[in-house]
Design an enzyme around this catalytic site. Sequence first.
Site, PDB file in Angstrom:
ATOM      1  N   LYS A  88      13.046  41.585 -17.078  1.00  0.00           N
ATOM      2  CA  LYS A  88      12.965  42.154 -18.438  1.00  0.00           C
ATOM      3  C   LYS A  88      11.877  41.450 -19.259  1.00  0.00           C
ATOM      4  O   LYS A  88      11.019  42.094 -19.857  1.00  0.00           O
ATOM      5  CB  LYS A  88      14.321  42.014 -19.155  1.00  0.00           C
ATOM      6  N   ARG A 164      24.626  44.625 -24.652  1.00  0.00           N
ATOM      7  CA  ARG A 164      25.238  44.280 -23.362  1.00  0.00           C
ATOM      8  C   ARG A 164      26.707  44.658 -23.311  1.00  0.00           C
ATOM      9  O   ARG A 164      27.413  44.273 -22.386  1.00  0.00           O
ATOM     10  CB  ARG A 164      25.118  42.788 -23.097  1.00  0.00           C
ATOM     11  N   ARG A 199      12.054  30.270 -11.641  1.00  0.00           N
ATOM     12  CA  ARG A 199      11.407  30.606 -12.926  1.00  0.00           C
ATOM     13  C   ARG A 199      11.010  29.351 -13.700  1.00  0.00           C
ATOM     14  O   ARG A 199      11.741  28.375 -13.765  1.00  0.00           O
ATOM     15  CB  ARG A 199      12.351  31.439 -13.796  1.00  0.00           C
ATOM     16  N   ARG A 228      14.763  26.745 -18.038  1.00  0.00           N
ATOM     17  CA  ARG A 228      15.867  27.055 -18.955  1.00  0.00           C
ATOM     18  C   ARG A 228      17.144  26.332 -18.530  1.00  0.00           C
ATOM     19  O   ARG A 228      17.395  26.188 -17.339  1.00  0.00           O
ATOM     20  CB  ARG A 228      16.115  28.565 -18.955  1.00  0.00           C
ATOM     21  N   ARG A 239      26.354  34.580 -14.683  1.00  0.00           N
ATOM     22  CA  ARG A 239      25.688  35.593 -15.531  1.00  0.00           C
ATOM     23  C   ARG A 239      25.713  36.961 -14.859  1.00  0.00           C
ATOM     24  O   ARG A 239      25.895  37.999 -15.507  1.00  0.00           O
ATOM     25  CB  ARG A 239      24.242  35.162 -15.827  1.00  0.00           C
TER      26      ARG A 239
HETATM   27  P1  AP5 Z   1      12.172  37.399 -16.144  1.00  0.00           P
HETATM   28  O1  AP5 Z   1      11.177  38.411 -16.572  1.00  0.00           O
HETATM   29  O2  AP5 Z   1      12.234  36.105 -16.891  1.00  0.00           O
HETATM   30  O3  AP5 Z   1      13.631  38.070 -16.032  1.00  0.00           O
HETATM   31  P2  AP5 Z   1      14.686  38.501 -17.157  1.00  0.00           P
HETATM   32  O4  AP5 Z   1      15.259  39.797 -16.741  1.00  0.00           O
HETATM   33  O5  AP5 Z   1      14.054  38.408 -18.509  1.00  0.00           O
HETATM   34  O6  AP5 Z   1      15.761  37.358 -16.906  1.00  0.00           O
HETATM   35  P3  AP5 Z   1      16.694  36.558 -17.883  1.00  0.00           P
HETATM   36  O7  AP5 Z   1      17.263  35.437 -17.046  1.00  0.00           O
HETATM   37  O8  AP5 Z   1      15.979  36.159 -19.138  1.00  0.00           O
HETATM   38  O9  AP5 Z   1      17.826  37.550 -18.192  1.00  0.00           O
HETATM   39  P4  AP5 Z   1      19.226  37.203 -18.670  1.00  0.00           P
HETATM   40  O10 AP5 Z   1      19.748  38.510 -19.067  1.00  0.00           O
HETATM   41  O11 AP5 Z   1      20.051  36.433 -17.711  1.00  0.00           O
HETATM   42  O12 AP5 Z   1      18.974  36.128 -19.824  1.00  0.00           O
HETATM   43  P5  AP5 Z   1      18.885  36.251 -21.396  1.00  0.00           P
HETATM   44  O13 AP5 Z   1      17.922  35.252 -21.847  1.00  0.00           O
HETATM   45  O14 AP5 Z   1      18.681  37.638 -21.822  1.00  0.00           O
HETATM   46  O15 AP5 Z   1      11.901  37.112 -14.592  1.00  0.00           O
HETATM   47  C1  AP5 Z   1      12.682  36.169 -13.871  1.00  0.00           C
HETATM   48  C2  AP5 Z   1      11.772  35.502 -12.816  1.00  0.00           C
HETATM   49  O16 AP5 Z   1      11.361  36.480 -11.859  1.00  0.00           O
HETATM   50  C3  AP5 Z   1      10.473  34.903 -13.402  1.00  0.00           C
HETATM   51  O17 AP5 Z   1      10.180  33.711 -12.735  1.00  0.00           O
HETATM   52  C4  AP5 Z   1       9.393  35.981 -13.107  1.00  0.00           C
HETATM   53  O18 AP5 Z   1       8.106  35.403 -12.930  1.00  0.00           O
HETATM   54  C5  AP5 Z   1       9.933  36.593 -11.817  1.00  0.00           C
HETATM   55  N1  AP5 Z   1       9.617  38.033 -11.743  1.00  0.00           N
HETATM   56  C6  AP5 Z   1       9.741  38.960 -12.729  1.00  0.00           C
HETATM   57  N2  AP5 Z   1       9.390  40.185 -12.276  1.00  0.00           N
HETATM   58  C7  AP5 Z   1       9.069  40.022 -10.969  1.00  0.00           C
HETATM   59  C8  AP5 Z   1       8.641  40.936  -9.945  1.00  0.00           C
HETATM   60  N3  AP5 Z   1       8.507  42.257 -10.177  1.00  0.00           N
HETATM   61  N4  AP5 Z   1       8.411  40.431  -8.694  1.00  0.00           N
HETATM   62  C9  AP5 Z   1       8.573  39.082  -8.446  1.00  0.00           C
HETATM   63  N5  AP5 Z   1       8.973  38.191  -9.376  1.00  0.00           N
HETATM   64  C10 AP5 Z   1       9.224  38.650 -10.623  1.00  0.00           C
HETATM   65  O19 AP5 Z   1      20.357  35.822 -21.814  1.00  0.00           O
HETATM   66  C11 AP5 Z   1      20.804  34.488 -21.613  1.00  0.00           C
HETATM   67  C12 AP5 Z   1      22.238  34.343 -22.111  1.00  0.00           C
HETATM   68  O20 AP5 Z   1      22.283  34.605 -23.505  1.00  0.00           O
HETATM   69  C13 AP5 Z   1      23.240  35.303 -21.499  1.00  0.00           C
HETATM   70  O21 AP5 Z   1      23.758  34.796 -20.286  1.00  0.00           O
HETATM   71  C14 AP5 Z   1      24.308  35.348 -22.594  1.00  0.00           C
HETATM   72  O22 AP5 Z   1      25.128  34.199 -22.547  1.00  0.00           O
HETATM   73  C15 AP5 Z   1      23.484  35.303 -23.852  1.00  0.00           C
HETATM   74  N6  AP5 Z   1      23.131  36.650 -24.328  1.00  0.00           N
HETATM   75  C16 AP5 Z   1      21.911  37.257 -24.255  1.00  0.00           C
HETATM   76  N7  AP5 Z   1      21.952  38.498 -24.782  1.00  0.00           N
HETATM   77  C17 AP5 Z   1      23.223  38.668 -25.209  1.00  0.00           C
HETATM   78  C18 AP5 Z   1      23.903  39.751 -25.833  1.00  0.00           C
HETATM   79  N8  AP5 Z   1      23.296  40.909 -26.121  1.00  0.00           N
HETATM   80  N9  AP5 Z   1      25.221  39.587 -26.115  1.00  0.00           N
HETATM   81  C19 AP5 Z   1      25.873  38.421 -25.840  1.00  0.00           C
HETATM   82  N10 AP5 Z   1      25.283  37.372 -25.242  1.00  0.00           N
HETATM   83  C20 AP5 Z   1      23.978  37.493 -24.929  1.00  0.00           C
END
Ligand code: AP5
Length: 295
Positions: A88, A164, A199, A228, A239
Amino acid sequence: MASWPYLNSSTMLSKPKHPNPSFCLHDFPNPQHSSSSFSFTASPIAAVNAATRRCRQTNRRSSLILASTDKPREPLKIMISGAPASGKGTQCQLITSKYDLVHIAAGDLLRAEVEVGSANGKKAKEYMEKGQLVPDEIVVMMVKDRLSQPDSAEKGWLLDGYPRSSSQATALEAFGFHPDLFILLDVPQEILVDRVVGRRLDPVTGRIYHLTYSPPETEEIAARLTQRFDDTEERVKLRLQTHNQNVESVLSMFEDITIKVDGSLPKEIVFAKIDSALSDLIHQKKNAILGTTAT
Ligand code: AP5
């Protein structure tokens, strides 16, 4: 996670049912939801600034931002969803570079609160460490506040990792934020753990790297990369569990406007699919506006 059929960029998961009242765009209607209310919790300005830093830096780097004549008069309102590490954030950096949308990532907003040590941040961290959803009373108003800022209304927005849960989706609709398109990145679970563990983030530019798939360009960048606090194998499994428990309820609310993209492909190919869907959307918005003007 349920297995969704791959759709090309111009194909929706199901036929649209509801006309979009904001611009009468036949192919990209909105879902309808009931209303809900939440108590207000102010976010420190510093936290919001830190959370948006990564996105602004991406926008500044941009050399591909669309010429103003290519933009629709009504800004794009996009959501992007997918499992942890489905890509994402990576796609959001590419999308904002080209389309100049305001990137609003719920996870970044929360991490900024954690960083400044606010009451919300302290509470949020307890949930984030367990891989659970942070309670709505923190997240909902945080996202709503950011969406309500003038730049979001003017440029359009790209909402990452929100909603979510069905309650978050309902709140968004109740506040009057209606997305045009819901992008779902579909990645097999066996790939996700590897992506999370490898990552790394550049605190200076905000860029997302992967030690194998997207390594840093120079040794100087490599030396300053950070990880992170929730990017461990153990935590990503938690997660994923949370994601799997909630994803269907959210998808069912946006199925009329959902496109599914195979996120296991190289990031440039994933972006090409999304880019094509966004171009289609812009053209349809323009045509809808022209049609409205002509009548
Ligand atoms: P990356 O692009 O960083 O992936 P991402 O989908 O953004 O992953 P996140 O870990 O940020 O998602 P998440 O939902 O777990 O975390 P969030 O911060 O939202 O890519 C990942 C890796 O893969 C990178 O190294 C990249 O280089 C590589 N990559 C990307 N695309 C690729 C490709 N096509 N091919 C190869 N490699 C690739 O949330 C964190 C926490 O916050 C949650 O667990 C929760 O506790 C809380 N939270 C967040 N949103 C909410 C909400 N709406 N409600 C309640 N709690 C929430």
